[in-house]
Scaffold this motif. Structure first.
Motif, PDB file in Angstrom:
ATOM      1  N   LEU A 147       0.832  -1.203   0.000  1.00 37.76           N
ATOM      2  CA  LEU A 147       0.000   0.000   0.000  1.00 37.76           C
ATOM      3  C   LEU A 147       0.867   1.254   0.000  1.00 37.76           C
ATOM      4  N   GLU A 148       0.368   2.303  -0.635  1.00 37.24           N
ATOM      5  CA  GLU A 148       1.021   3.599  -0.549  1.00 37.24           C
ATOM      6  C   GLU A 148       0.443   4.351   0.639  1.00 37.24           C
ATOM      7  N   GLU A 149       1.304   5.088   1.327  1.00 39.07           N
ATOM      8  CA  GLU A 149       0.854   5.813   2.512  1.00 39.07           C
ATOM      9  C   GLU A 149      -0.121   6.933   2.131  1.00 39.07           C
ATOM     10  N   ASP A 150      -1.226   7.009   2.853  1.00 41.44           N
ATOM     11  CA  ASP A 150      -2.143   8.136   2.703  1.00 41.44           C
ATOM     12  C   ASP A 150      -1.615   9.304   3.523  1.00 41.44           C
ATOM     13  N   LYS A 151      -1.863  10.516   3.054  1.00 42.40           N
ATOM     14  CA  LYS A 151      -1.450  11.721   3.759  1.00 42.40           C
ATOM     15  C   LYS A 151      -2.686  12.456   4.276  1.00 42.40           C
TER      16      LYS A 151
END
Length: 509
Positions: free
Chosen positions: A245-249
């Motif tokens: 997963l890509e990190e959410d900001k």
């Protein structure tokens, strides 16, 4: 009709044989790709059916053979152009592979795309070889053989074809074992131990590895990839551990605090801080700050089961009791506490190195804990004095009587040489003053509510407060040498109906 030929049934039979001989087959581009790719033979001239002789049929076959061949080139089922000689396509691929040979020395190179062609016979070729090769060049990419790794359908990536997926499994497991456990696990060939036998033999201070499991299978299939896309075993392992997963900001807005941001994203405060190394619990957030709020979920959980036997401390408890022989507000420790000990045998489950479950199997107390007992006094007394005073010290000697001294009146007696320095209330009463009085130093005054007042001066500490009811003999402070004093002693005064009285008329020393 022009362009159509009618064949007899016999001629049709001859034609079918010719088709089989000439093929309508799929061609394989040598060793550029490891799977067979296919092409088909198409005709620009459609055939009818009529009655022709064997000689006529043969003539017509020779006629088709004299038509020009062209090759329609496809890349991954997408047509990009045509050539009149497929050898130039092979030459182009050979050139691409040779151009990359030095950069990827020692690796087996192949063309990564699925290149296929279809043969067509035409009356006149109008292909543009140069344009087709130019189009083909845009698609060509050098690959090396690989193993394509997935976990439950989730892509991990490519590893070198020479590597085995078992190496990833071993690397995952080894990260969560001690060196000794890893050696034992290999000796046991991955076999689980019998829990009952371990429980029977385990000694205090030991922790025994029982079993290891991976929560999902790591699967692989033969494939190919650009050399830059090939992962090492450790890199593939990291992808599995961290997830993909890509990190959410999250952008900080008005009113946000760390706790509320964590809660809104189903995180604990510690998890939020772990995702953002540049902040801590005391960081003051600013509007517009960006925080990472995604916890990476591993593709595989490494589950380790251990049994351990350890000595644990039984913390002593504190109990309180009441005693009416002790003045209210006073307390004493009647029994000191001491910790106990116990042996615990437990089964423990760890997930990715974190303890997630513990089951107590056996518990043996080897030393009982002893409670700490604190007694609080409940003794009370009336606020009115009896009129019969007791000594305000524990023993002691009078060192200076009441009377003229050093050119002034000494309004009380001085007492020193005591066995302990507790200062006691001479009678029941209410504390009317408790504090520093200049030359008298720390002083307590007690109103006995019967016309009498007693004064206790030069104390090192005061144990009562204004308004507090005290009983005869109750500790009110500690003898000292505060104020104008030549040494540790008590200055004691008695006042009756506003007049200073000689304390020796009420107490003896």
């Amino acid at each position: 009709m022009k362009g159509k030929i009618r064949l007899s049934s016999f001629s049709s039979f001859i034609y079918d044989r010719w088709r089989k001989q000439q093929q309508m087959i799929k061609h394989q581009w040598k060793n550029y790709h490891k799977r067979i790719v296919t092409g088909t033979l198409a005709f620009a001239v459609s055939l009818g059916v009529s009655s022709l002789s064997m000689a006529q049929a043969s003539a017509h076959i020779n006629y088709f053979e004299e038509l020009e061949k062209i090759y329609h080139i496809e890349v991954d089922d997408k047509r990009i152009g045509s050539v009149d000689n497929y050898q130039i396509v092979e030459d182009k691929m050979d050139k691409v592979l040779k151009e990359n040979a030095d950069q990827f020395e020692g690796k087996e190179l192949l063309v990564g795309e699925n290149i296929s062609y279809t043969v067509e016979r035409v009356f006149q070729s109008r292909v543009d070889n140069q344009q087709t090769i130019g189009e083909l060049e845009d698609y060509l990419e050098v690959h090396v053989p690989s193993e394509y790794i997935t976990v439950d359908g989730e892509t991990v990536g490519h590893i070198d074809a020479d590597k085995d997926v078992k190496e990833i499994r071993k690397s995952l497991i080894k990260d969560y074992l001690s060196d000794d456990e890893w050696e034992q696990w290999q000796e046991r060939a991955g076999e689980a131990l019998d829990e009952e036998e371990v429980i029977e033999d385990i000694q205090s201070g030991e922790e025994v590895l029982i079993d290891i499991e991976l929560s999902a299978d790591i699967e692989s299939e033969q494939s190919s990839a650009h050399p830059d896309q090939i992962l090492s075993i450790d890199e593939a392992k990291d992808v599995i551990i961290n997830g993909t997963l890509e990190e959410d900001k999250y952008e900080v807005s008005e009113g946000d605090v760390l706790g509320s941001i964590a809660s809104d994203h189903d995180l604990s405060l510690n998890e939020l801080l772990a995702l953002n190394d540049d902040i801590d619990e005391d960081t003051l957030l600013q509007l517009g700050d960006e925080l990472s709020v995604t916890v990476y979920e591993p593709l595989i959980d490494v589950v380790v089961e251990r049994i351990k036997k350890e000595e644990q401390t039984i913390r002593y408890q504190e109990r309180t009791e009441e005693d009416d022989a002790i003045w209210q507000g006073e307390s004493e420790v009647r029994q000191s506490g001491s910790d106990g000990e116990k042996l615990i045998t437990s089964a423990n489950v760890y997930e990715n190195g974190q303890s997630v479950a513990e089951e107590i199997i056996e518990e043996e107390v080897t030393k009982e804990a002893k409670d700490r007992i604190v007694v609080h006094g409940t003794k009370t007394s009336p606020s009115r004095g009896t009129g019969d005073l007791v000594r305000p010290t524990v023993g002691g000697t009078m060192t200076s009587p009441m009377g003229p001294r050093w050119g002034r009146m000494h309004n009380g007696i001085d007492v020193a040489g005591v066995s302990n320095r507790d200062i006691l209330a001479a009678d029941n009463g209410v504390v009317s003053s408790a504090g520093n009085e200049g030359g008298y130093g720390n002083t307590v005054r007690i109103n006995h509510n019967n016309g009498m007042e007693t004064v206790y001066a030069h104390l090192s500490s005061i144990d009562v407060s204004v308004g507090q009811t005290v009983g005869q003999g109750q500790t009110i402070g500690t003898m000292g040498s505060t104020g104008r004093s030549t040494g540790v002693h008590l200055h004691f005064e008695v006042h009756e109906n506003g007049q200073v009285k000689d304390p020796l008329n009420y107490v003896t020393y």
